[in-house]
Structure formats: C-alpha cells, structure tokens
Design a protein around this motif. Sequence first.
Motif, short mmCIF file in Angstrom:
data_model
loop_
_atom_site.label_atom_id
_atom_site.label_comp_id
_atom_site.label_asym_id
_atom_site.label_seq_id
_atom_site.Cartn_x
_atom_site.Cartn_y
_atom_site.Cartn_z
N TRP A 1 15.86 47.13 24.36
CA TRP A 1 15.28 46.88 25.68
C TRP A 1 13.76 46.85 25.63
N ASP A 2 13.18 45.95 26.42
CA ASP A 2 11.74 45.92 26.59
C ASP A 2 11.28 46.87 27.69
N TRP A 3 12.17 47.17 28.64
CA TRP A 3 11.82 48.06 29.74
C TRP A 3 13.07 48.78 30.21
N ILE A 4 12.98 50.10 30.30
CA ILE A 4 14.11 50.91 30.76
C ILE A 4 13.71 51.61 32.04
N CYS A 5 14.39 51.25 33.14
CA CYS A 5 14.22 51.93 34.41
C CYS A 5 15.34 52.95 34.54
N LEU A 6 14.99 54.21 34.49
CA LEU A 6 15.96 55.31 34.62
C LEU A 6 15.98 55.78 36.06
N SER A 7 17.15 55.68 36.68
CA SER A 7 17.32 56.17 38.06
C SER A 7 18.44 57.22 38.05
N PRO A 8 18.08 58.47 37.80
CA PRO A 8 19.09 59.51 37.60
C PRO A 8 19.79 59.89 38.89
N LYS A 9 21.04 60.31 38.76
CA LYS A 9 21.84 60.73 39.89
C LYS A 9 22.37 62.14 39.66
N LYS A 10 22.44 62.93 40.73
CA LYS A 10 22.86 64.32 40.62
C LYS A 10 24.31 64.44 40.16
N THR A 11 25.13 63.46 40.49
CA THR A 11 26.55 63.53 40.19
C THR A 11 26.87 63.41 38.70
N LYS A 12 25.96 62.78 37.94
CA LYS A 12 26.18 62.61 36.50
C LYS A 12 24.83 62.40 35.85
N LEU A 13 24.25 63.45 35.32
CA LEU A 13 22.87 63.42 34.86
C LEU A 13 22.70 62.59 33.58
N PRO A 14 21.49 62.11 33.33
CA PRO A 14 21.25 61.31 32.13
C PRO A 14 21.43 62.10 30.84
N VAL A 15 21.68 61.36 29.77
CA VAL A 15 21.69 61.95 28.44
C VAL A 15 20.25 62.02 27.94
N ASP A 16 20.00 62.91 26.99
CA ASP A 16 18.63 63.18 26.55
C ASP A 16 17.91 61.94 26.04
N GLU A 17 18.63 61.09 25.32
CA GLU A 17 17.98 59.94 24.70
C GLU A 17 17.35 59.01 25.74
N LYS B 1 12.72 68.06 45.00
CA LYS B 1 12.92 69.05 43.94
C LYS B 1 13.66 68.43 42.77
N PHE B 2 14.69 67.65 43.07
CA PHE B 2 15.44 66.96 42.01
C PHE B 2 14.52 66.03 41.23
N ALA B 3 13.64 65.33 41.93
CA ALA B 3 12.70 64.41 41.28
C ALA B 3 11.82 65.14 40.28
N GLU B 4 11.31 66.29 40.67
CA GLU B 4 10.45 67.05 39.77
C GLU B 4 11.23 67.57 38.56
N GLU B 5 12.47 67.99 38.79
CA GLU B 5 13.31 68.44 37.67
C GLU B 5 13.54 67.30 36.69
N GLN B 6 13.76 66.10 37.21
CA GLN B 6 13.99 64.95 36.34
C GLN B 6 12.71 64.54 35.61
N ALA B 7 11.60 64.58 36.31
CA ALA B 7 10.32 64.22 35.68
C ALA B 7 9.99 65.16 34.53
N ALA B 8 10.37 66.42 34.68
CA ALA B 8 10.08 67.41 33.62
C ALA B 8 10.86 67.11 32.35
N LYS B 9 11.99 66.40 32.46
CA LYS B 9 12.81 66.08 31.30
C LYS B 9 12.44 64.73 30.68
N THR B 10 11.68 63.93 31.42
CA THR B 10 11.39 62.57 31.01
C THR B 10 10.13 62.54 30.17
#
Length: 211
Positions: free
Chosen positions: A122-138, A157-166
């Motif tokens: 991929w040239d560009w990856i847009c990650l849009s995480p959802k609470k029901t099934k969280l992203p994998v680390d990669e 709050k969820f956004a900040e939690e996701q940003a901390a992992k990204t």
Amino acid sequence: MALPSEIQEQVNLGLQLPLMEAFYTVQGEGYHTGTPAYFIRVGGCDVGCHWCDVKESWNADLHPPTSVENIVAEAARFSKTIVVTGGEPLMWDMNPLTHALKNAGMQIHIETSGAYALTGNWDWICLSPKKTKLPVDEVYQKANELKVIVYNKNDFKFAEEQAAKTNPNAILFLQPEWSKRDEMTPQIVDYVMQNPNWRISLQTHKFLNIP
C-alpha cells in the motif's frame, strides 16, 4: 449457497474478491479529501459498527466473486489513484490485487479497521479503528493516518487511546459520525483547538451528494 470449490479456492487465494461495487468519485474523507480516486468496495465485514452506512457490504455472500484481472482492468479506465475499502478488505488476501494494481502503475490506498493482518502493498493506509474489534499491532505501526469516528463524547478518550498505539508519523483525524454531526462537530472543533495534534475530517462527499 456455497461457491463451487474451484471459485472458493480462488477467493481464498485473493485471486477473486467479493466485489460489492466500484466507482470513480472524489475522496470525501481524511487526508486526501477532495482528490479524485477510483473506489473498489470489497464485501465482507464482521466488525459490526452500529452506525455503518454500508451495512449491505457485511455479507460477502451477497457480492459476486470477481477476478482481480477484471477489477484492475476496469479501474485502469478511470484513475491512477485507487482506494480499496469495504466492508473490511483485510478479511481477504490483498496481495494479488495490489500486485496487479502496482503492475498497472497505480497509487493504492486502503481504508481499514485494521482488525485483520495486513496483506498487500500500500502507498497509503487509513486506519479507522472500531471498539468492537481493535486493530492488530502491525496496522498501528504502518498506518499513514488514523481516523477516529466520533459518535459520542466517550470517543474522544477512545481516540487518544488509539493514537497512543499508532506510530508517531500517522496523521490524526477526528470525524463526526454523520447522524450525529450537528451535535458532535462543535465538540470536535473545540477538542482540536485544545489538542492541535488532531485534525478534523468531514464526510464531504455527503455534503456534495456524490458517492
């Protein structure tokens, strides 16, 4: 109805994909808002967002397996920028599709919840995480942008939690869920002004009445 075994094997290998729709339009969301692109919407998703506006994409069985060759040949008629979306495209092996698109000289973007292992180039990856099934680390580590949908105030709050992992290079976006836009957009504006590491994304294609 079960697919014939030879077609099912092609789907398993990513050589055919359950194509819901494909269309040429203008990107409405995120970093590339306002730029023309050809969208390939792949059926199949088990993430289950209650506010999803393409629930008809969830059941892959409703969408006919289509060969990668045919998908790419049609895409080449319209644009050099391709957006693969869903559904959840990473439910399928994306390597054959991205290989064929790259061979055709395309720039390839993906919009994903990140809930499945990353396949494809991929040239560009847009990650849009959802609470029901969280992203994998990669996917966190390789995302170019993080786009969090804001349905209620708890999503900040969820956004900040996701940003901390990204990864630290990912561009951060908050986007109001369409049905709650009147309520949540002012809160997002205030939040971004107080937290300038975030940007605002809007579903501009809905304001423009385009796909």
